[in-house]
Design a protein around this motif. Sequence first.
Motif, PDB file in Angstrom:
ATOM      1  N   THR A 175       0.821  -1.171   0.011  1.00 45.89           N
ATOM      2  CA  THR A 175      -0.044  -0.148   0.221  1.00 45.89           C
ATOM      3  C   THR A 175       0.944   1.414   0.166  1.00 45.89           C
ATOM      4  OG1 THR A 175      -0.135   0.149   2.357  1.00 45.89           O
ATOM      5  CG2 THR A 175      -1.753  -1.235   1.204  1.00 45.89           C
ATOM      6  N   GLU A 263     -14.402   0.456   6.353  1.00 46.18           N
ATOM      7  CA  GLU A 263     -13.827   1.358   6.043  1.00 46.18           C
ATOM      8  C   GLU A 263     -12.411   1.154   5.727  1.00 46.18           C
ATOM      9  OE1 GLU A 263     -15.232   4.348   4.928  1.00 46.18           O
ATOM     10  OE2 GLU A 263     -16.985   3.260   5.055  1.00 46.18           O
ATOM     11  N   LYS A 266     -12.207  -0.749   2.577  1.00 51.05           N
ATOM     12  CA  LYS A 266     -12.588  -0.181   1.351  1.00 51.05           C
ATOM     13  C   LYS A 266     -11.219   0.775   0.982  1.00 51.05           C
ATOM     14  CE  LYS A 266     -17.503  -0.138   2.065  1.00 51.05           C
ATOM     15  NZ  LYS A 266     -18.523   0.768   2.355  1.00 51.05           N
ATOM     16  N   LYS A 267     -10.720   1.346   1.784  1.00 42.95           N
ATOM     17  CA  LYS A 267      -9.536   2.180   1.582  1.00 42.95           C
ATOM     18  C   LYS A 267      -8.443   1.675   1.274  1.00 42.95           C
ATOM     19  CE  LYS A 267      -6.693   6.445   3.581  1.00 42.95           C
ATOM     20  NZ  LYS A 267      -7.005   7.110   4.591  1.00 42.95           N
ATOM     21  N   GLN A 268      -8.228   0.507   1.675  1.00 42.29           N
ATOM     22  CA  GLN A 268      -7.034  -0.116   1.294  1.00 42.29           C
ATOM     23  C   GLN A 268      -7.101  -1.120  -0.220  1.00 42.29           C
ATOM     24  OE1 GLN A 268      -4.853   0.627   3.230  1.00 42.29           O
ATOM     25  NE2 GLN A 268      -6.264   1.261   4.523  1.00 42.29           N
ATOM     26  N   GLU A 270      -8.989   0.351  -2.494  1.00 45.57           N
ATOM     27  CA  GLU A 270      -8.929   1.578  -3.323  1.00 45.57           C
ATOM     28  C   GLU A 270      -7.315   1.658  -3.649  1.00 45.57           C
ATOM     29  OE1 GLU A 270     -10.328   6.408  -3.892  1.00 45.57           O
ATOM     30  OE2 GLU A 270     -10.943   5.281  -1.957  1.00 45.57           O
ATOM     31  N   THR A 271      -6.573   1.894  -2.740  1.00 43.01           N
ATOM     32  CA  THR A 271      -5.451   2.123  -2.701  1.00 43.01           C
ATOM     33  C   THR A 271      -4.340   1.188  -3.891  1.00 43.01           C
ATOM     34  OG1 THR A 271      -5.188   3.312  -0.758  1.00 43.01           O
ATOM     35  CG2 THR A 271      -2.953   2.369  -1.586  1.00 43.01           C
TER      36      THR A 271
END
Length: 359
Positions: A175, A263, A266-268, A270-271
Amino acid sequence: MYPAGKVIYSCHHSFPVVSSRLRSVFRLQRIQSHMMSSHADPEVLLEKVGRAGVITLNRPKVLNALNFTMIRQIYPQLKVCKKPFEHCFSSSRIKAGQKKAGHMIRLMDSVFLFVTLVLLHLQGVGLSVHGQFRVATEKTLFAMPETAIGLFPDVGGGYFLPRLQGKLGLFLALTGFRLKGRDVQRAGLATHFVESKKIQDLEEELVDMKSPSAEDVARVLDSYQEISTFSFVYRVFLSPPIRLFSSSSVEGIMQNLKADGSEFAKKQAETLSKMSPMSMKITYKQLKAGATLSLQEVLVMEYRLSQACMRGCDFYEGVRALLVDKDHNPKWNPSTLEEVSDHSVDQCFSSLGEKDLTF
């Protein structure tokens, strides 16, 4: 602007002893005169201070990123010492490229082989993470963002990242997540945390030591150590969410993240969707293999990977998108994880024959 990065090491040679206060004044004057001069500034400043040799990295505008010329100046200074470093302070940021990869890797190996090593202002990785002692401050920033430019965690990343707790190393490698301040120490990347306002006093006390042992250095560092029970790393990365990175493949990690729905997940996800698919698969295999290899074996592996990346296209595209055109829209090839074959990944790890790195 960041201050000039500094490497301070104790040599076998005897140098004239200068008082701590005068040393600080003289060094500050020399650095300022270099930085204010109208001609091109030297990128590395070499000094003798008492019994210590001082190497000052003088490229603050680019966070003291090492280039090929700087490596060629630094490496011989380490080789002339007839006994190991006693102190080393560094804030450099390093990346291996085709021209300097071999020299950079040998420099990493030299740092690792010294028994007692202290690194202050831990901003980068290559001259920091392989030392016996590594000091972070509240200003410290650690990240391995290479998958965003079509590369892999270099400078021995295949050695130290898989040795972090749980899947923290893999998480950081894939990431490019940034760790700050105390979290760098809590993650195991730094051995000590000292407030930046105390760094100068710590530096002077270390330089003043005549013939310090590892125990002596540890005792001094412990006296400056700031203890904190709170840690973002321990609260988040070593708790259930990090288990989402426990999988037999990068595709499996992506599936875990999408299925979780939190959350964090989802953020990871997306990254990771923005990273080079080829780089992520190389990185996954690199860390898996590196977990059971020596540092020298890892550095040989990473030299092979650096040459493979130079032969490919993602590294050039990543640099273009993030650093040259800055459109942040790289066109990866292959463009998906599914299109990256195991065979193509394995080829990146293949021996280079007579061109392989040797120590």
